[in-house]
Design a protein around this motif. Structure first.
Motif, mmCIF file in Angstrom:
data_model
loop_
_atom_site.group_PDB
_atom_site.id
_atom_site.type_symbol
_atom_site.label_atom_id
_atom_site.label_comp_id
_atom_site.label_asym_id
_atom_site.label_seq_id
_atom_site.Cartn_x
_atom_site.Cartn_y
_atom_site.Cartn_z
ATOM 1 N N ASP A 1 -40.547 29.969 15.375
ATOM 2 C CA ASP A 1 -40.330 31.137 14.507
ATOM 3 C C ASP A 1 -39.130 31.393 13.739
ATOM 4 N N LEU A 2 -38.687 30.776 12.509
ATOM 5 C CA LEU A 2 -37.855 31.051 11.713
ATOM 6 C C LEU A 2 -37.187 32.387 11.916
ATOM 7 N N ASP A 3 -38.731 33.638 11.452
ATOM 8 C CA ASP A 3 -38.319 34.765 11.386
ATOM 9 C C ASP A 3 -38.083 35.274 12.693
ATOM 10 N N ALA A 4 -38.602 34.865 13.948
ATOM 11 C CA ALA A 4 -37.833 35.836 15.502
ATOM 12 C C ALA A 4 -36.514 35.481 15.578
ATOM 13 N N LEU A 5 -35.745 34.773 14.752
ATOM 14 C CA LEU A 5 -34.741 34.593 15.538
ATOM 15 C C LEU A 5 -33.174 35.838 15.567
ATOM 16 N N PRO A 6 -32.435 35.910 15.860
ATOM 17 C CA PRO A 6 -31.617 37.282 15.106
ATOM 18 C C PRO A 6 -30.439 36.877 13.969
ATOM 19 N N PRO A 7 -30.026 38.082 13.227
ATOM 20 C CA PRO A 7 -29.336 37.340 12.388
ATOM 21 C C PRO A 7 -27.982 36.896 12.883
ATOM 22 N N ALA A 8 -27.097 35.482 12.401
ATOM 23 C CA ALA A 8 -26.694 35.046 13.481
ATOM 24 C C ALA A 8 -25.059 35.557 13.179
ATOM 25 N N PRO A 9 -24.083 36.295 14.122
ATOM 26 C CA PRO A 9 -23.499 36.498 14.780
ATOM 27 C C PRO A 9 -21.914 36.243 13.645
ATOM 28 N N VAL A 10 -21.436 37.114 13.765
ATOM 29 C CA VAL A 10 -20.046 36.844 12.478
ATOM 30 C C VAL A 10 -19.148 35.491 13.889
ATOM 31 N N ALA A 11 -18.685 34.518 13.051
ATOM 32 C CA ALA A 11 -18.310 33.607 13.774
ATOM 33 C C ALA A 11 -17.235 33.714 13.839
ATOM 34 N N PRO A 12 -16.466 33.955 15.128
ATOM 35 C CA PRO A 12 -14.749 34.657 15.111
ATOM 36 C C PRO A 12 -14.158 32.561 14.294
ATOM 37 N N ALA A 13 -12.775 32.581 13.903
ATOM 38 C CA ALA A 13 -12.219 31.883 13.944
ATOM 39 C C ALA A 13 -11.391 31.166 14.509
ATOM 40 N N PRO A 14 -11.701 29.578 15.236
ATOM 41 C CA PRO A 14 -11.883 28.301 16.320
ATOM 42 C C PRO A 14 -9.930 28.778 15.934
ATOM 43 N N THR A 15 -9.634 28.363 17.989
ATOM 44 C CA THR A 15 -8.732 28.747 17.901
ATOM 45 C C THR A 15 -8.379 27.210 18.795
ATOM 46 N N VAL A 16 -7.056 26.887 17.968
ATOM 47 C CA VAL A 16 -6.865 25.141 18.355
ATOM 48 C C VAL A 16 -6.015 25.515 18.968
ATOM 49 N N SER A 17 -6.202 24.878 20.211
ATOM 50 C CA SER A 17 -5.255 24.703 21.348
ATOM 51 C C SER A 17 -4.176 23.369 20.976
ATOM 52 N N THR A 18 -2.802 23.608 21.500
ATOM 53 C CA THR A 18 -2.008 21.407 20.785
ATOM 54 C C THR A 18 -1.730 21.509 22.788
ATOM 55 N N PHE A 19 -2.792 22.144 23.851
ATOM 56 C CA PHE A 19 -2.188 22.012 24.910
ATOM 57 C C PHE A 19 -3.315 20.333 25.360
ATOM 58 N N PRO A 20 -3.478 20.167 26.372
ATOM 59 C CA PRO A 20 -4.257 18.718 26.779
ATOM 60 C C PRO A 20 -5.743 19.082 27.380
ATOM 61 N N PRO A 21 -6.497 19.077 27.412
ATOM 62 C CA PRO A 21 -7.600 19.600 28.463
ATOM 63 C C PRO A 21 -7.580 18.831 29.757
ATOM 64 N N ALA A 22 -7.822 20.046 30.837
ATOM 65 C CA ALA A 22 -8.077 18.918 32.369
ATOM 66 C C ALA A 22 -10.049 18.649 32.571
ATOM 67 N N LEU A 23 -9.920 17.586 32.621
ATOM 68 C CA LEU A 23 -11.154 17.013 32.695
ATOM 69 C C LEU A 23 -11.691 16.872 33.938
ATOM 70 N N ILE A 24 -12.841 17.330 34.893
ATOM 71 C CA ILE A 24 -13.369 17.213 35.286
ATOM 72 C C ILE A 24 -14.834 17.073 36.056
#
Length: 848
Positions: free
Chosen positions: A737-760
């Motif tokens: 039901d598409l009409d049952a979905l709430p309005p989309a929240p305001v999407a914050p601007a994505p933060t791009v990190s220049t540091f490497p991830p730690a993968l576990i």
């Protein structure tokens, strides 16, 4: 409606040199659609002459009867010798005058005539039928001219058969029934061209007498509000229809039958009044006009035995129904070859009844076509006088002095029209005098007065303030003029549509698409990009669908809105789920050879409102009140917009690159996830939970939740549903039901990190009944802000893990926005995530 211009000229003074283009433009300006205007003089070229049949030789030994004829064509062939012609028609005899086209002539359709040898004889030319000359559809025999025709062999046959005329073919709209007659068209042309008009309906006609022409009882004055009849006795049963009448009927597409029947058709075309001729000797007892009894039988003139419905009107004698009123007569009382006493009937029938009867019995006769569009109730006596005069003039007989006229016709109701309404609605400055003149030209009776102050400023048909209003009584031949808007249309039509300015409305400022529109487009684009094909289905469904889908008795999708006038009686309900129509399209494509299908639809479903009654009846003479609007809205069903997906066959095809992959329940669930992602619902607000919901398989069904509320279901369809609908096994579906979905929240601007991830990677062993989504949520809660993403990449079960246990392996990515994480920080975050999962579900690290 096909009519010759020469017939129209009898009642309207058309200019002698009127070009066909001007005639067409005049009709178009009046709002009458012109299919064609044909100058018959140009349709047949070459020598078309009158011929007299001298002798006939019957040729045998062929598959069909063939006749070799010698025909006198005078000197038209250049020799004066009889013309030898082979002909297959049987409706002429030696001494008859016929129409012959000589070699070198060309018939309609570019059919060239020559001399050739056929059936062992030389044939030079052709003896013509009406269809071959383009005069009608009758091809049962050739044209035989009347014996008293003043023509002689060799004369030009064009004036004799009407090929010196112009034929107009018109498409008459349902609101202009008066135009289905020479009378109505002549009046319209008189308006358009400003020439005199002579109304044939004004011919003197005697009124009803105390003694009826025949005893008749009308039991339903609503279905038949006027019934008139006259008797003619002692007519010559051998009298032929005059050639000029046959010609006009042929041009109109009506086959000549017998003189009395032809007269009824001729008067119908001329005046617009359908009639019927009874053989008085074949009627037993008085006539009764009534509604049929359900199940009564009547054999109509087309030889079909029909079962009548209670709404049908019939004319009965002592033996039962003898005519399906206003549609077609019956065999038992029709005029036959030996008829000498003719009872003419002209009545006025309810157009709604006639229209429904014609459709119920699939009898779209010329009479029914006129009745359902509206016939002038003032015509019956005039039509009867015209019919009896024509019959006695050509077949003799004595007209009875008694005239039956049972008249319950109600007078036309006046319509109140503000004199400035046409100008306000159309944008042309019509003066009051011009409005009155145009309405009187239509035939209306106009009385001018002063209006009242309208209670509702939006009320149509009542002026506001102290302006003038017109009390307009339409003429009897215009039953379509019932509202002020109809009168406004007549004013602009007769004054000229070309005077109406073409003004484009000012485009209001807009804000682009609404967020709901953007969401629907994003969802559709997302599914299409995943390889699904969009379909658009009719929103109608059958009453059996709920049982076919296995819906429980208390399921809210069972109650449905029933259409008052469905397109198909097999699908009279509005759908409450998209799956019914979508699975129907899936089955249709499977039947046409498709095997791998992925379809989706975005559309509305309809749920009746509890306790909703019928909406109030609202006219067009005023603006509905707020209470009427509220009552109408309360009756409108709830119409949420859904999205549904169905999958069957291979989702990834097999080939040289490797094995394919069949679509399954997981793909339907993933389609639901894709819809929610396209609707900008964050993943942390989405939950997928095992569920049981028809029509899905109870062990392979998932509920889709947003913020804890169920918005849809996905999974594999129940085997019983698949078998009932004859679908492939493992067919999967999703509906949300598409009409049952709430309005989309305001999407914050994505933060791009220049540091490497730690993968576990972590592999947790826990009870198999624990949903993977719940474990993922626990890991997210425990890992804290350093966790960037978590993804399930492996599910493993074995005897070593223990019965009822399984291993879930997740990829965890940790990242800090301002620094490179140390091993200790990443391991601590991992341990915190595992600790929450261990506390909540008793999970242990695999291999620990």
């Amino acid at each position: 409606m096909r009519v010759s211009v020469s017939w129209l000229r009898e009642y309207v003074d058309l200019p002698a040199d009127l070009p066909t283009g001007d005639l067409e433009q005049a009709l178009v300006d009046l709002g009458i659609e012109v299919d064609s205007i044909v100058d018959l003089r140009t349709t047949v070229t070459g020598a078309l002459v009158v011929g007299e049949v001298l002798d006939i030789e019957e040729l045998t030994g062929f598959k069909k009867p063939i006749r070799f004829c010698r025909v006198d064509v005078g000197t038209a062939n250049g020799t004066g010798e009889p013309q030898e012609i082979v002909c297959g028609a049987r409706n002429f005899a030696q001494g008859d005058k016929v129409v012959v086209i000589l070699p070198g002539g060309v018939l309609p359709g570019n059919f060239a005539i020559g001399a050739r040898k056929t059936y062992g004889r030389n044939s030079a030319g052709m003896i013509c039928s009406a269809k071959e000359l383009g005069l009608g559809d009758d091809h049962s025999g050739i044209i035989v001219l009347p014996a008293d025709s003043p023509t002689k062999p060799g004369d030009d046959a064009r004036p004799v058969v009407g090929l010196d005329d112009v034929v107009v073919e018109l498409e008459i709209t349902p609101d202009r029934g008066y135009a289905l007659s020479v009378r109505g068209l002549a009046r319209e042309l008189a308006h358009a061209l400003g020439v005199p008009f002579r109304d044939p309906a004004l011919a003197p006609a005697p009124g009803g007498t105390a003694e009826p022409a025949y005893p008749v009882e009308v039991r339903d004055p609503v279905g038949c509000d006027r019934f008139a009849a006259r008797m003619v006795r002692g007519v010559d049963p051998t009298a032929a229809t005059p050639g000029w009448m046959q010609q006009r009927l042929t041009v109109a597409g009506i086959r000549s039958i017998s003189l009395p029947v032809d007269i009824t058709n001729y008067v119908m075309l001329e005046l617009g009044q359908p009639m019927h001729a009874f053989d008085a000797e074949r009627i037993s007892g008085p006539l009764v006009v009534r509604r049929a009894e359900a199940g009564e039988k009547l054999t109509t003139l087309d030889g079909v035995a029909r079962t009548l419905a209670a709404e049908d009107m019939v004319i009965c004698d002592d033996a039962g129904p003898i005519s399906l009123a206003a549609v077609m007569g019956g065999e038992t009382s029709e005029v036959v070859a030996g008829t000498t006493d003719v009872l003419f009937e002209a009545a006025h029938w309810d157009p709604v009844m006639v229209g429904r009867t014609a459709r119920r019995h699939k009898l779209f006769s010329e009479a029914a076509k006129r009745w359902e569009r509206g016939v002038d109730p003032a015509l019956p006596l005039v039509a009867l006088e015209r019919a009896v005069q024509l019959l006695t003039a050509h077949a003799g007989g004595t007209v009875g002095a008694a005239i039956l006229d049972i008249d319950h016709v109600r007078p036309m109701s006046p319509v109140t029209l503000p004199v400035d309404l046409p100008a306000r609605r159309v944008g042309v400055a019509y003066s009051p005098q011009r409005v009155v003149a145009l309405l009187e030209q239509v035939g209306c009776t106009v009385v001018q007065g002063t209006d009242r102050l309208a209670e509702d400023p939006g009320e149509v048909g009542v002026a506001v303030g102290g302006g003038d209003v017109l009390s307009v009584t339409p003429p009897s031949w215009r039953p379509d003029l019932t509202d002020p808007a109809d009168l406004v249309e007549e004013v602009v039509r007769l004054d000229g549509y070309d005077r109406v300015p073409s003004v484009l409305p000012t485009t209001p400022p807009g804000r682009g698409l609404t967020w709901q529109q953007r969401r629907r487009r994003a969802v559709a684009r997302s599914l299409a990009e995943r390889g699904l094909v969009e379909v658009v289905a009719h929103p109608f469904t059958s009453p059996e669908l709920a049982d076919q889908l296995g819906l429980p008795a208390d399921d809210p999708r069972r109650p449905a809105v029933r259409l008052a006038n469905p397109l198909s009686e097999e699908e009279p309900l509005l759908r409450t789920t998209l799956l019914g129509s979508l699975l129907g399209i899936l089955r249709r494509n499977l039947g046409r050879g498709h095997r791998d299908l992925a379809l989706y639809e975005i559309g509305t479903v309809f749920h009746p409102r509890p306790g909703a009654g019928r909406p109030p009846a609202m006219g067009v003479d005023r603006r509905p009140t707020d209470a009427e609007f509220a009552a109408a809205d309360a009756a409108v069903p709830h119409q949420p917009r859904h999205v549904a997906v169905v999958l069957t066959g291979d989702l990834d095809p097999a080939g040289w690159w490797g094995a394919g992959r069949a679509a399954g329940w997981a793909d339907a669930i993933e389609a639901g996830r894709a819809v929610l992602a396209a609707a900008d619902i964050p993943a942390d607000r989405v939950e997928v939970r095992a569920a049981e919901h028809a029509p899905w398989h109870p062990g392979r069904c998932a509920a889709l939740l947003v913020d804890g509320d169920v918005v849809g279901y996905a999974g594999e369809l129940h085997p019983a549903v698949v078998a009932t609908l004859e679908l492939p096994k493992r067919t999967s579906a999703m509906e949300l039901d598409l009409d049952a979905l709430p309005p989309a929240p305001v999407a914050p601007a994505p933060t791009v990190s220049t540091f490497p991830p730690a993968l576990i990677d972590v592999a947790l062993v826990l009870d198999a009944s624990v949903p993977a989504a719940e474990v993922r949520r626990a890991l997210v809660e425990g890992a804290g802000e350093l966790l960037e993403s978590v993804r399930l990449f492996d599910v493993y079960a074995s005897e070593q893990l223990g019965a009822g246990r399984r291993s879930l392996a997740y990829k965890l990515a940790f990242r800090a926005p301002d620094r490179t994480l140390t091993v200790e920080e990443a391991v601590a975050a991992r341990d915190a995530a595992v600790a929450v999962a261990a506390e909540r579900f008793g999970a242990t690290l695999r291999g620990a």
